[in-house]
Design a protein around this motif. Structure first.
Motif, PDB file in Angstrom:
ATOM      1  N   GLN A 132      65.210 -34.048  35.312  1.00 17.84           N
ATOM      2  CA  GLN A 132      63.818 -34.376  35.599  1.00 17.84           C
ATOM      3  C   GLN A 132      63.760 -35.449  36.690  1.00 17.84           C
ATOM      4  O   GLN A 132      64.723 -36.192  36.898  1.00 17.84           O
ATOM      5  N   PRO A 133      62.631 -35.549  37.400  1.00 13.15           N
ATOM      6  CA  PRO A 133      62.501 -36.588  38.424  1.00 13.15           C
ATOM      7  C   PRO A 133      62.774 -37.976  37.841  1.00 13.15           C
ATOM      8  O   PRO A 133      62.327 -38.302  36.749  1.00 13.15           O
ATOM      9  N   GLU A 134      63.530 -38.757  38.565  1.00 17.61           N
ATOM     10  CA  GLU A 134      63.863 -40.135  38.199  1.00 17.61           C
ATOM     11  C   GLU A 134      64.728 -40.228  36.937  1.00 17.61           C
ATOM     12  O   GLU A 134      64.855 -41.305  36.346  1.00 17.61           O
ATOM     13  N   GLN A 135      65.338 -39.104  36.535  1.00 17.50           N
ATOM     14  CA  GLN A 135      66.257 -39.132  35.389  1.00 17.50           C
ATOM     15  C   GLN A 135      67.533 -39.854  35.805  1.00 17.50           C
ATOM     16  O   GLN A 135      68.105 -39.583  36.859  1.00 17.50           O
ATOM     17  N   GLU A 136      68.018 -40.757  34.979  1.00 16.96           N
ATOM     18  CA  GLU A 136      69.145 -41.600  35.368  1.00 16.96           C
ATOM     19  C   GLU A 136      70.474 -40.852  35.360  1.00 16.96           C
ATOM     20  O   GLU A 136      71.304 -41.016  36.266  1.00 16.96           O
ATOM     21  N   HIS A 137      70.696 -40.025  34.321  1.00  5.58           N
ATOM     22  CA  HIS A 137      71.987 -39.347  34.187  1.00  5.58           C
ATOM     23  C   HIS A 137      71.779 -37.832  34.228  1.00  5.58           C
ATOM     24  O   HIS A 137      70.874 -37.302  33.586  1.00  5.58           O
TER      25      HIS A 137
END
Length: 426
Positions: A132-137
């Motif tokens: 997803q957008p801006e997902q860290e991992h």
């Protein structure tokens, strides 16, 4: 947009006399055979199938997506579309949400809208098969199975967050489908990724409310083509047992290799008390997600024969959660879903007509020909008058698809929403 019962009732009158004659004929025939027609009608009326929120828009292929005009652009519009289907069919009394595609900031408002449309919230569906957008991992190399502890914990927390949102909406279950797998030999250690998945599911399971269920889906291939971590019903069954009594296997008709005996899987799981849910679709080659009953209607009937037997004889198994899981690449999604609902209820009604007592006797006598005759006698019965009577008795349409077109609903949706809206998540 909301369809009122007066519009439906008015259109029903056009063909009511023909229906009445067909129903009286069938009811008399069934009564002569000893069937309680009113009891069967009650069972058909009570049989409700959840509609997934993601089915409201046009589906896609690996090569492209062709939008269908007037698609719902918001969660509220998706709920309204399911409400229209339910108003016409009286058999789609629940909606299943997919998170994060259907995240809402105002759960009470959404819950109130569903209530107005006589809808409940079925299983919540988590999504760890795409970033997803801006997902860290990233989940590129796995989510609940990942050898990256950070990615795994992120996926676990997402599922917990989905449960918490579901609590606010009144849902009672979580469905987990994982794309986790590999496309090349040696890419994963099979035991490691399976153990990671088991540990992750157990952590999610511990956060379930007391009255919730966890449904574990399986799929033999796709999007990966060498191995899938939860590749078959046996692996799902094993993981459900490892989690606990609130965890169950979920069967999707498209998630099997060609010619798999799905009815035998259903029978085994129900005997063990572990069939939690069912996703309906149809296929020719694999996970085609076609309209239910469009390719293999007799197979669907045989599956329902086992489901009906299990619901009558396996009290250790909870009442299954039913949902359609299809993709609408060519048809109007609402029309496709209404056709699927008709096929599902038709197979269910026919399964209710199987003379189980005579079938058991023929089986004991090894009368194979008679066993076939008993099944096919039920299968060849035209149950459409029963489905029609069940619908109109509850205020639904005699012919939902015909009424949908008569009321020109798609044009009204286009006028209201525009041509180029797109359902979220697709």
């Amino acid at each position: 947009m909301i369809i009122n019962k007066e519009q439906i009732a008015s259109h029903n009158q056009i063909n009511f006399d023909n229906h009445d004659q067909s129903f009286d004929f069938l009811a008399n025939q069934l009564s002569k055979k000893g069937y309680d027609v009113e009891h069967i009608l009650k069972k058909i009326s009570d049989f409700q199938v959840a509609i997934p929120s993601w089915a409201m828009g046009a589906g896609g292929t690996r090569f492209g997506r062709f939008s269908y005009h007037g698609e719902p652009g918001t969660l509220e519009q998706k709920i309204e579309d399911v409400g229209m289907i339910h108003a016409l069919t009286q058999s789609a009394g629940a909606i299943s949400l997919h998170i994060p595609w259907d995240v809402t900031e105002d759960a009470e408002k959404v819950k109130k809208l569903a209530g107005v449309l006589d809808l409940k919230f079925d299983a919540m569906n988590s999504n760890t098969f795409q970033d997803q957008p801006e997902q860290e991992h990233s989940y590129k190399f796995g989510s609940l199975c990942s050898t990256d502890e950070n990615a795994r914990q992120q996926a676990i927390q997402h599922n917990i967050d989905v449960i918490r949102l579901g609590e606010k909406l009144g849902s009672k279950s979580l469905t987990v489908w994982l794309a986790d797998g590999s496309s090349f030999p040696g890419q994963n250690n099979f035991q490691t990724v399976l153990k990671n998945t088991q540990d992750s599911l157990q952590q999610i399971y511990k956060t379930l409310p007391d009255d919730w269920k966890l449904f574990i889906e399986y799929k033999p291939y796709e999007p990966y083509f060498y191995s899938t971590v939860i590749q078959d019903w046996g692996t799902s069954f094993m993981l459900a047992n490892e989690c606990g009594p609130k965890a169950y296997t979920l069967v999707d008709l498209g998630h099997h290799l060609p010619n798999t005996n799905i009815e035998q899987i259903v029978a085994t799981l129900m005997m063990k008390g572990k069939l939690g849910g069912f996703h309906f679709n149809d296929s020719k080659y694999g996970d085609d997600d076609l309209t239910v009953g469009s390719i293999k209607p007799y197979s669907l009937f045989l599956i329902f024969n086992e489901l009906v037997y299990g619901m009558e004889n396996n009290p250790q198994n909870p009442y299954p959660a039913w949902m359609i899981d299809a993709s609408h690449n060519l048809k109007d999604p609402l029309e496709d879903l209404m056709q699927s609902l008709e096929a599902i209820r038709s197979s269910y009604a026919k399964a209710l007509l199987v003379d189980q007592k005579s079938l058991r006797e023929a089986q004991r006598n090894h009368d194979v020909s008679q066993c076939q005759e008993i099944l096919q006698d039920a299968y060849h019965t035209d149950v459409r008058p029963l489905l029609e009577r069940a619908r109109i008795s509850n205020g639904g349409a005699l012919n939902p698809l015909d009424t949908y077109r008569y009321l020109n609903i798609r044009k009204q949706l286009i006028d209201e929403r525009g041509k180029h809206t797109m359902a979220t998540g697709l």
